[in-house]
Design a protein around this motif. Sequence first.
Motif, PDB file in Angstrom:
ATOM      1  N   ILE A   1     -45.409 -21.096   5.986  1.00 36.50           N
ATOM      2  CA  ILE A   1     -46.141 -20.958   4.719  1.00 36.50           C
ATOM      3  C   ILE A   1     -45.231 -20.445   3.605  1.00 36.50           C
ATOM      4  O   ILE A   1     -45.296 -20.921   2.475  1.00 36.50           O
TER       5      ILE A   1
ATOM      6  N   GLU B   1     -53.235 -13.057   4.135  1.00 33.28           N
ATOM      7  CA  GLU B   1     -52.202 -13.977   3.633  1.00 33.28           C
ATOM      8  C   GLU B   1     -52.712 -14.716   2.389  1.00 33.28           C
ATOM      9  O   GLU B   1     -51.985 -14.878   1.406  1.00 33.28           O
ATOM     10  N   ILE B   2     -53.976 -15.138   2.426  1.00 38.04           N
ATOM     11  CA  ILE B   2     -54.527 -15.875   1.278  1.00 38.04           C
ATOM     12  C   ILE B   2     -54.669 -14.946   0.074  1.00 38.04           C
ATOM     13  O   ILE B   2     -54.369 -15.331  -1.056  1.00 38.04           O
ATOM     14  N   LEU B   3     -55.113 -13.728   0.333  1.00 35.10           N
ATOM     15  CA  LEU B   3     -55.216 -12.751  -0.762  1.00 35.10           C
ATOM     16  C   LEU B   3     -53.837 -12.562  -1.400  1.00 35.10           C
ATOM     17  O   LEU B   3     -53.702 -12.488  -2.623  1.00 35.10           O
TER      18      LEU B   3
ATOM     19  N   LEU C   1     -51.358 -14.772  -1.375  1.00 39.51           N
ATOM     20  CA  LEU C   1     -50.945 -16.004  -2.058  1.00 39.51           C
ATOM     21  C   LEU C   1     -51.672 -16.183  -3.383  1.00 39.51           C
ATOM     22  O   LEU C   1     -51.137 -16.755  -4.319  1.00 39.51           O
TER      23      LEU C   1
END
Lengths: 345, 345
Positions: free
Chosen positions: A118, A177-179, A181
């Motif tokens: 990622i 991880e999304i937070l 990104l």
Amino acid sequence: MTVRLSRYTMFIRSCSSAVMSSSPVIVTKTASNPFNLVHADLRHLESTISLLLQSTVPKLSQISNYYINNSGKRIRPTILLLLSKATSKSHLVSPSQRKLGEITEMIHAASLLHDDVIDNSSTRRNIPSTPTAFGNKMSILAGDYLLAQACILLASLNNTDVVKIMSTVIANLVEGEILQLSSRTTDFSIYLEKTYLKTASLISLASKAAMIVDSRSEEVIHAAEEFGKNLGIAFQLIDDMLDFSNFDLGKPSNADLKLGLATAPALFAYEEFPELGPLISRGFGEPGDVELATNLVLTSQGISKTKELARKYIDRAKIAISSFEGSPAKDGLDEICELVLNREK
Amino acid sequence: MTVRLSRYTMFIRSCSSAVMSSSPVIVTKTASNPFNLVHADLRHLESTISLLLQSTVPKLSQISNYYINNSGKRIRPTILLLLSKATSKSHLVSPSQRKLGEITEMIHAASLLHDDVIDNSSTRRNIPSTPTAFGNKMSILAGDYLLAQACILLASLNNTDVVKIMSTVIANLVEGEILQLSSRTTDFSIYLEKTYLKTASLISLASKAAMIVDSRSEEVIHAAEEFGKNLGIAFQLIDDMLDFSNFDLGKPSNADLKLGLATAPALFAYEEFPELGPLISRGFGEPGDVELATNLVLTSQGISKTKELARKYIDRAKIAISSFEGSPAKDGLDEICELVLNREK
């Protein structure tokens, strides 16, 4: 999920505001190296994981073992093993607790395999990353394989509460991880929420699970979870601080800024230098942003405040286990707290 | 694992050699559309999954639901629901069996999310793939999130045998994908092994699990597993056949050859045209390879032999459940067998 996060947000807000107060620092006597206390257990863990990851597809065994074989200090299983010893009358680790150490290390390795795809990371721990060494495809698949093997091992614990707790960790890692990104914000509570999800959740919930599988009391279960949570957050705060304060050829590495991430030192610096706001919002994406932000962070009290906040979390971790009976393992846990706080790389 | 595969290899070898014999084709009376029998259950499954995938990160809910919302016929949960009804005295589906349907659909969707990153697929089911619509990073993360949510739901079944069985499916999907990526062989047994791991394992082991969670007899559990395994292999054989026999603008799509994959039609053609051997070994990678291989496959008996082999597996699937008492659900299962065998797209 919403309830959990909002309660957690309240907790971390109270904690980050407390940084300005002057609660006393807990001083611990120095124990022998805590990793030595569980040396044999860690070697056993490594050989067991290697066996578990054997596959009819040899490449899969190789890649899923890659980060496990090139691991650092194995801080996560060390904490679980010490917590298990410290809370056992016989000071022994049960087979289920050992398995949880293996599961924790496998979930951690799986998240590294996917994170490196990622984040397009070319190296990890001074060796080529798995995407560099084996390609993105194999890194994704080996990560999935590790998760599957971790789930198979989880099932063998015959405790569905623990399966649920450890599966929640995997969901948390993804949400964290999304937070990371997606959020370019000056909001400290979102940073701490991300830090809980991406770093502290695994060690906190694994610590809780290690107490549940060996039928500890509610108090001990809660203590272990709090210990893991606070230690995990402190660990990440120090990590983020070192990204600015570790100098290489006269310059800090500030890898986070280069990735567009505003971590604790930058968020504290923003309180002193509001002109950092637009840079944080655009992810340090314009020419000169990284250099300007670095200078402002180094000029500000960002680094010292980050260390001070980490100390608060370390104190909370120690308080969480302060009622544990004295033992070498208990001393080892206190010592790990100090090692986490004072590490220099 | 080695034992399972080698026993399985023996089974598939016996099956693929049996294609030349002339065992009678089982004729089934046509039931009403089997999907109509479980229409309400499938709508319930869709709304439940949508609730389960709610996250504090809205994008994560959106992407993890993307393939579930744009699904085909939902053949996997349909089979589980029909097996559950057909083997229940009350013809009812239990809450645990419903959950297994949801888990199966979630694992399937997770594998699609990761496969589309691995295979660089730009479309799926005539819509943009998730990597195209949301990027590789979000596709990897949403796949992990689906796996985590599937594990949490699995844990709620309070049956560690079932957690183990369904985790094995995830490992099998990975091993199947790697076998596909790495093997350029004329060995039919490896092709069938890959087909079991990548396609049949999920429906076979989920069928087994659906019987275990509602305490069916050993015979019924085994029958459901065999039904799923044989139906799953037949499904993939037909899929691979349609890649050659479905003409679009006068040409077969032969997407598999373009990906370097030799499937059943090409492997049967190789028996007639040994010159296909080097092309298979080099993954149809030289100019003209795909066109030459397509012509040889279409000239050979590859397509008819593939359909004939699929019929063998369909017959085995039907035999597996032949002792089930007559019911609309049992008729529905037989009907699904015919639909799988005779589908044209």
